[in-house]
Design a protein around this motif. Structure first.
Motif, PDB file in Angstrom:
ATOM      1  N   PHE A  32       0.826  -1.202   0.000  1.00  0.00           N
ATOM      2  CA  PHE A  32       0.000   0.000   0.000  1.00  0.00           C
ATOM      3  C   PHE A  32       0.863   1.256   0.000  1.00  0.00           C
ATOM      4  N   PRO A  33       1.576   1.507  -1.104  1.00  0.00           N
ATOM      5  CA  PRO A  33       2.389   2.727  -1.173  1.00  0.00           C
ATOM      6  C   PRO A  33       1.485   3.960  -1.244  1.00  0.00           C
ATOM      7  N   ALA A  34       1.995   5.071  -0.755  1.00  0.00           N
ATOM      8  CA  ALA A  34       1.223   6.325  -0.777  1.00  0.00           C
ATOM      9  C   ALA A  34       1.966   7.372  -1.590  1.00  0.00           C
ATOM     10  N   ARG A  35       1.258   7.967  -2.537  1.00  0.00           N
ATOM     11  CA  ARG A  35       1.835   9.007  -3.382  1.00  0.00           C
ATOM     12  C   ARG A  35       1.381  10.378  -2.889  1.00  0.00           C
ATOM     13  N   GLY A  36       2.126  11.390  -3.244  1.00  0.00           N
ATOM     14  CA  GLY A  36       1.772  12.737  -2.832  1.00  0.00           C
ATOM     15  C   GLY A  36       2.509  13.773  -3.659  1.00  0.00           C
ATOM     16  N   LEU A  37       2.284  15.028  -3.334  1.00  0.00           N
ATOM     17  CA  LEU A  37       2.858  16.152  -4.077  1.00  0.00           C
ATOM     18  C   LEU A  37       3.696  17.015  -3.157  1.00  0.00           C
ATOM     19  N   GLY A  38       4.719  17.628  -3.724  1.00  0.00           N
ATOM     20  CA  GLY A  38       5.567  18.497  -2.920  1.00  0.00           C
ATOM     21  C   GLY A  38       6.559  19.259  -3.771  1.00  0.00           C
ATOM     22  N   TYR A  39       7.554  19.850  -3.102  1.00  0.00           N
ATOM     23  CA  TYR A  39       8.558  20.672  -3.779  1.00  0.00           C
ATOM     24  C   TYR A  39       9.958  20.244  -3.353  1.00  0.00           C
TER      25      TYR A  39
ATOM     26  N   GLU B 232       3.296  18.735   0.601  1.00  0.00           N
ATOM     27  CA  GLU B 232       2.108  19.558   0.828  1.00  0.00           C
ATOM     28  C   GLU B 232       1.293  18.986   1.992  1.00  0.00           C
ATOM     29  N   GLU B 233       0.628  19.867   2.716  1.00  0.00           N
ATOM     30  CA  GLU B 233      -0.033  19.527   3.972  1.00  0.00           C
ATOM     31  C   GLU B 233      -0.965  18.321   3.854  1.00  0.00           C
ATOM     32  N   GLU B 234      -1.776  18.265   2.811  1.00  0.00           N
ATOM     33  CA  GLU B 234      -2.800  17.224   2.739  1.00  0.00           C
ATOM     34  C   GLU B 234      -2.244  15.820   2.508  1.00  0.00           C
ATOM     35  N   TYR B 235      -0.948  15.713   2.196  1.00  0.00           N
ATOM     36  CA  TYR B 235      -0.352  14.398   1.956  1.00  0.00           C
ATOM     37  C   TYR B 235       0.568  13.955   3.098  1.00  0.00           C
ATOM     38  N   ARG B 236       0.638  14.734   4.157  1.00  0.00           N
ATOM     39  CA  ARG B 236       1.591  14.438   5.229  1.00  0.00           C
ATOM     40  C   ARG B 236       1.155  13.285   6.130  1.00  0.00           C
ATOM     41  N   SER B 237      -0.084  12.881   6.046  1.00  0.00           N
ATOM     42  CA  SER B 237      -0.546  11.753   6.874  1.00  0.00           C
ATOM     43  C   SER B 237       0.169  10.462   6.503  1.00  0.00           C
ATOM     44  N   ALA B 238       0.770  10.417   5.307  1.00  0.00           N
ATOM     45  CA  ALA B 238       1.483   9.217   4.869  1.00  0.00           C
ATOM     46  C   ALA B 238       2.915   9.168   5.399  1.00  0.00           C
ATOM     47  N   ILE B 239       3.401  10.269   5.958  1.00  0.00           N
ATOM     48  CA  ILE B 239       4.764  10.293   6.498  1.00  0.00           C
ATOM     49  C   ILE B 239       4.794   9.493   7.793  1.00  0.00           C
ATOM     50  N   ASP B 240       5.788   8.604   7.945  1.00  0.00           N
ATOM     51  CA  ASP B 240       5.813   7.758   9.135  1.00  0.00           C
ATOM     52  C   ASP B 240       7.097   7.857   9.959  1.00  0.00           C
TER      53      ASP B 240
END
Length: 268
Positions: A75-82, A98-106
């Protein structure tokens, strides 16, 4: 880079347009473009359908990227950032998520800062960040069959009008492939003919599955024609491993194939 400056990170359109100039398939950003979608729709548009600099020849600090944040095999999680820093020697980069994708950071230190360190092979730089760019590329590709420049322009404008106003939204493989100058398929899914119950038949089927999936298509396989487990295989005086084992083999094959360089396959 300070935390305060990271909070204000945004797309540098002028620099991105300079990078886009190296890719004739991609249309530059213009002032009238505004459609980015939101939430999951935005991530899917960028991750699955946007044209990317896959060789990372233009990748640099400050670039907007899509990446694998959580590298879970199932279950990999993708997201957006800089991008905030690049280590070319070790092929890694620091990315402000970006804030809305930070829940995947562990990892605790990454959770605290919102900045993750990932290998470059899980980071991609999209060149199309507005839906209008994708629509223009698609319209260009679909109009290419016309024989004269006048006809191509006429049909470009017709296609673009329908696409940009969302009167018609093509399947994902068309969004990804039309006008991109690649050999990906324009069909999302294929239902394969029955598998011939022989070593040659199974091998040929696997070959076709791999070819279709490598071009981005999904495959459905009917294994009902394969003999059951422990059925006599007369030619070698042995027993069959059964249809389920062969279908499992094909399912595993789909997970190995990277579809058009953008995603892994799934069994169907």
């Amino acid at each position: 880079m300070t935390v305060a400056s990271k909070k204000t990170m945004k797309l540098n359109k002028e620099r991105l347009n300079q990078d886009i100039g190296l890719f004739p398939q991609v249309h530059p950003i213009t002032p009238d473009m505004k459609t980015t979608h939101k939430g999951v729709s935005r991530l899917v548009m960028i991750d699955r359908y946007s044209f990317k600099d896959t060789e990372k020849i233009t990748l640099s600090e400050g670039d907007f990227v899509v990446l694998t944040i959580k590298e879970d095999p199932k279950f990999p999680a993708r997201g957006l950032g800089y991008i905030t820093a690049i280590d070319w020697e070790n092929k890694k980069a620091d990315v402000w998520i970006e804030e809305e994708y930070r829940s995947a950071i562990d990892k605790p230190h990454e959770i605290e800062t919102g900045v993750v360190t990932r290998t470059l092979d899980v980071i991609e730089k999209p060149l199309e960040v507005y839906y209008e760019q994708i629509a223009k590329r698609n319209a260009t590709g679909l109009a290419e069959v016309e024989k004269t420049p006048e006809k191509r322009q006429e049909w470009f404008e017709k296609f673009y009008h329908e696409l940009v106003n969302l009167h018609f939204v093509p399947a994902g493989r068309v969004l990804y492939g039309a006008g991109a100058g690649t050999d990906v398929t324009y069909f999302n899914c294929y239902v394969m003919p029955f598998v011939e119950d022989s070593r040659e038949g199974i091998s040929e089927h696997r070959k076709q599955v791999m070819e279709i999936m490598s071009r981005g298509g999904g495959v459905g396989t009917n294994g009902s024609t394969l003999r059951p487990r422990n059925t006599l295989a007369k030619g070698v005086n042995g027993k069959s491993s059964g249809s389920v084992s062969w279908l499992d083999d094909i399912a595993k094959l789909t997970h190995l194939v990277e579809q058009g360089g953008s995603r892994r396959g799934k069994a169907a």
